[in-house]
Design a protein around this motif. Sequence first.
Motif, PDB file in Angstrom:
ATOM      1  N   ALA A  79     127.838  10.862  19.131  1.00 11.12           N
ATOM      2  CA  ALA A  79     128.121  10.322  17.784  1.00 11.12           C
ATOM      3  C   ALA A  79     129.298  11.105  17.198  1.00 11.12           C
ATOM      4  O   ALA A  79     129.684  12.137  17.720  1.00 11.12           O
ATOM      5  CB  ALA A  79     126.892  10.472  16.896  1.00 11.12           C
ATOM      6  N   ALA A  80     129.825  10.582  16.083  1.00 17.24           N
ATOM      7  CA  ALA A  80     130.969  11.263  15.465  1.00 17.24           C
ATOM      8  C   ALA A  80     130.505  12.553  14.782  1.00 17.24           C
ATOM      9  O   ALA A  80     131.215  13.547  14.748  1.00 17.24           O
ATOM     10  CB  ALA A  80     131.645  10.337  14.458  1.00 17.24           C
ATOM     11  N   GLN A  81     129.299  12.523  14.232  1.00 16.02           N
ATOM     12  CA  GLN A  81     128.782  13.677  13.469  1.00 16.02           C
ATOM     13  C   GLN A  81     127.357  13.980  13.919  1.00 16.02           C
ATOM     14  O   GLN A  81     126.625  13.063  14.333  1.00 16.02           O
ATOM     15  CB  GLN A  81     128.710  13.309  11.974  1.00 16.02           C
ATOM     16  CG  GLN A  81     130.010  12.865  11.346  1.00 16.02           C
ATOM     17  CD  GLN A  81     130.882  14.052  10.974  1.00 16.02           C
ATOM     18  OE1 GLN A  81     130.415  15.183  11.020  1.00 16.02           O
ATOM     19  NE2 GLN A  81     132.130  13.792  10.641  1.00 16.02           N
ATOM     20  N   PRO A  82     126.919  15.249  13.762  1.00 14.01           N
ATOM     21  CA  PRO A  82     125.518  15.560  14.075  1.00 14.01           C
ATOM     22  C   PRO A  82     124.540  14.696  13.272  1.00 14.01           C
ATOM     23  O   PRO A  82     123.515  14.260  13.783  1.00 14.01           O
ATOM     24  CB  PRO A  82     125.400  17.038  13.672  1.00 14.01           C
ATOM     25  CG  PRO A  82     126.791  17.574  13.705  1.00 14.01           C
ATOM     26  CD  PRO A  82     127.696  16.431  13.346  1.00 14.01           C
ATOM     27  N   GLN A  83     124.908  14.406  12.006  1.00 15.18           N
ATOM     28  CA  GLN A  83     123.990  13.605  11.185  1.00 15.18           C
ATOM     29  C   GLN A  83     123.845  12.205  11.758  1.00 15.18           C
ATOM     30  O   GLN A  83     122.762  11.624  11.729  1.00 15.18           O
ATOM     31  CB  GLN A  83     124.483  13.486   9.734  1.00 15.18           C
ATOM     32  CG  GLN A  83     124.164  14.695   8.894  1.00 15.18           C
ATOM     33  CD  GLN A  83     125.016  15.896   9.270  1.00 15.18           C
ATOM     34  OE1 GLN A  83     126.018  15.755   9.951  1.00 15.18           O
ATOM     35  NE2 GLN A  83     124.581  17.057   8.849  1.00 15.18           N
ATOM     36  N   GLU A  84     124.956  11.656  12.254  1.00 11.74           N
ATOM     37  CA  GLU A  84     124.859  10.309  12.846  1.00 11.74           C
ATOM     38  C   GLU A  84     123.997  10.353  14.084  1.00 11.74           C
ATOM     39  O   GLU A  84     123.180   9.474  14.323  1.00 11.74           O
ATOM     40  CB  GLU A  84     126.258   9.785  13.198  1.00 11.74           C
ATOM     41  CG  GLU A  84     127.004   9.175  12.015  1.00 11.74           C
ATOM     42  CD  GLU A  84     128.369   8.647  12.424  1.00 11.74           C
ATOM     43  OE1 GLU A  84     129.318   8.888  11.670  1.00 11.74           O
ATOM     44  OE2 GLU A  84     128.472   8.024  13.493  1.00 11.74           O
ATOM     45  N   ARG A  85     124.143  11.444  14.854  1.00 11.25           N
ATOM     46  CA  ARG A  85     123.311  11.547  16.049  1.00 11.25           C
ATOM     47  C   ARG A  85     121.850  11.623  15.642  1.00 11.25           C
ATOM     48  O   ARG A  85     120.974  11.010  16.234  1.00 11.25           O
ATOM     49  CB  ARG A  85     123.677  12.786  16.871  1.00 11.25           C
ATOM     50  CG  ARG A  85     123.007  12.710  18.232  1.00 11.25           C
ATOM     51  CD  ARG A  85     122.493  13.954  18.863  1.00 11.25           C
ATOM     52  NE  ARG A  85     122.009  15.054  18.126  1.00 11.25           N
ATOM     53  CZ  ARG A  85     121.807  16.234  18.695  1.00 11.25           C
ATOM     54  NH1 ARG A  85     122.099  16.393  19.970  1.00 11.25           N
ATOM     55  NH2 ARG A  85     121.324  17.240  18.019  1.00 11.25           N
ATOM     56  N   GLN A  86     121.595  12.333  14.556  1.00 11.24           N
ATOM     57  CA  GLN A  86     120.220  12.460  14.049  1.00 11.24           C
ATOM     58  C   GLN A  86     119.659  11.079  13.724  1.00 11.24           C
ATOM     59  O   GLN A  86     118.535  10.754  14.065  1.00 11.24           O
ATOM     60  CB  GLN A  86     120.236  13.323  12.789  1.00 11.24           C
ATOM     61  CG  GLN A  86     118.973  13.311  11.966  1.00 11.24           C
ATOM     62  CD  GLN A  86     118.076  14.496  12.240  1.00 11.24           C
ATOM     63  OE1 GLN A  86     118.375  15.290  13.117  1.00 11.24           O
ATOM     64  NE2 GLN A  86     116.996  14.612  11.514  1.00 11.24           N
ATOM     65  N   SER A  87     120.461  10.259  13.055  1.00 10.88           N
ATOM     66  CA  SER A  87     119.987   8.907  12.699  1.00 10.88           C
ATOM     67  C   SER A  87     119.691   8.114  13.940  1.00 10.88           C
ATOM     68  O   SER A  87     118.664   7.429  14.036  1.00 10.88           O
ATOM     69  CB  SER A  87     121.048   8.162  11.882  1.00 10.88           C
ATOM     70  OG  SER A  87     121.362   8.934  10.774  1.00 10.88           O
TER      71      SER A  87
END
Length: 576
Positions: A75-83
């Motif tokens: 993902a572009a960001q860790p938060q996106e990966r989290q989602s």
Amino acid sequence: MEGVLWKWTNYLSGWQPRWFILESGVLSYYKSQEDVNNGCKGSIKMNACDIKVHPTDNTRLDLIIPGEQHYYVKAAQPQERQSWLIALGSAKAKYSQPSAQEPSAGIVAVELPADIMRTKRSELRLYCDLLMQQVHSVKQSITQPAKAGEGEGEGGQKAVPDVEKLNDATSLLSATCDTFIHTLDDVMKLVQDITSPTDVAMLSPKRVSTSTSNSRVSISRSNSTDKPARNRQSSGSVEGAHQVKPRQRSRASSDGSHSDVSLSEHISSSLPSKEAQLAGNQSVFSRETTPTSNSQSPAGKEATPLSSSQPAVSKMGTVVEQRISENAATAADKPVSNGQNVAPEDADGADDFKDAIDSRIPTFFSVMPVSFVTVQVLEDGNIPVQPFLDACRELVPIFDKLNSTAFAPVKMDFSGNIRKIQQKQTSAIAGGSPGYPSLQAMVLAEVTARQNINSSSATVALRWLKRGLEFIREFLREVCSGGPDLSECASNAYSRTLKNYHGWVVRGVFAVAVKALPYRSEFLRHLAEGECDTESQHYVHSLMNDMEVFLKHMNAVILVIDDFYSHHQLDIQEQV
Ligand SMILES: CCCCCCCCCCCCC/C=C/[C@@H](O)[C@H](CO[C@@H]1O[C@H](CO)[C@@H](O)[C@H](O)[C@H]1O)NC(=O)CCCCCCCCCCCCCCCCC
């Protein structure tokens, strides 16, 4: 859920962006979002694969089909990966249960405790890996100095930890802990069932409830509702502040004809008396139009000037008029500290921001080039597509003002729905039609063509966009009522809106976002346009007034869409 992920292809092409769509337990990927209609490049059944987080790369996750294929995505960001992890994990959990399979004729799938235990164990393993990695990130943000090369200060002071990275890492950690605890709750309930079996419990397909227990593990934040301001504004007087002249708001309709009325003014002023409404039971919905070769284009369709409009006589009109007059009454009665009342309901929305152009301080709301104030109702009482989309798009910059990647999945979802409806309209116009004259016409065209159910439909996109707007409305109402703690404002708004449609997994994403919210004073500061003393009463009251005006018009639009979805039973009470 859907969005861009980078997929490992091979050593020649390396990581390539792909458009991923997770739907009904299957993750499909496409060359690009535009390519969705040309068929997917591949797909993965979540109940057949394991999800692994990469031990060191906090944006990467691996999907492993045992004995078969490995998919590496980033993902572009860790938060996106989290989602994505949360969405994939919940899809795996949901579609791994036998009861989620299509029961063959007459046989109800019964989940065996071992099946559930296996699924729960793989979920716990995933969250453990995630926790280990997030603890690693927290440690890194403490031990690695905020700026490169900023080791020991003069005299050997300690390096300054990167607070921004620490905030992001801890908010993720807290959400993963929440999800971990929920899964443990499920396992506890399962163990209870097994150790004290009852016939029904042992056989009932839905044995493990996703508990909504409050046993939460979260990283507590200081109780004060005001963090030290990161960049305190000078406390100079308002007079000394540089006044930014807000841009004139476009008043002409898209075809340049004379200025129209906003939706709320039109409905509240053009509806006949209550008696006439009760007598007339014609619904605005009966005059729906769908795009045909000769239907008027939105551009060519004159919005109805207030005086000559046929009253939109309908239950919906009464409901909307009732609610708007309540709003107007509340807003008009509320004196603004600088002695000016809220501008009275006027022939069009322009005067609502009258003060913003004269003596008021320009705010995020008063300088919007387009907003829900400029959403002009059509003669059939429906909402034109482009003005609505333009007004929604004006909200997207707020995510960047909230200044945290924790809002990335929210922004992606909100923008994605705007894009879907826009794409539908653009495709219709590209196909030679003048486009859908209204949101309602677009949705009804999909209903007629039985295309209103799949996740890429405008019907579904508008349903979720409406829910997002309802959340924003409730959140702003909480802010307007002076709620000192934005997290509480957001939680109250969430409980009244989106929470009803979210499983506990997506609620984890909310938990992350709420923890990343700024403090009230900082948030209000973000809504200033240009230099001004954002702590002065004058600014706060200007902002509250503009927010209330914005809310009134936004609410009018939401009510029309909500009544339309209710009337056509399109507001499915699903949970994601
Ligand atoms: C005050 C800020 C608090 C931030 C938290 C906002 C609430 C976030 C809730 C968690 C959302 C998680 C991300 C997405 C979840 C999606 O799974 C869910 C369903 O998605 C839909 O799935 C369909 C397939 O099933 C698909 O077809 C469809 O396209 C897709 O949308 N989506 C939702 O639940 C909708 C979430 C919308 C959230 C919008 C909230 C906007 C928050 C604005 C921030 C501050 C605004 C205040 C200031 C405004 C000033 C003008």
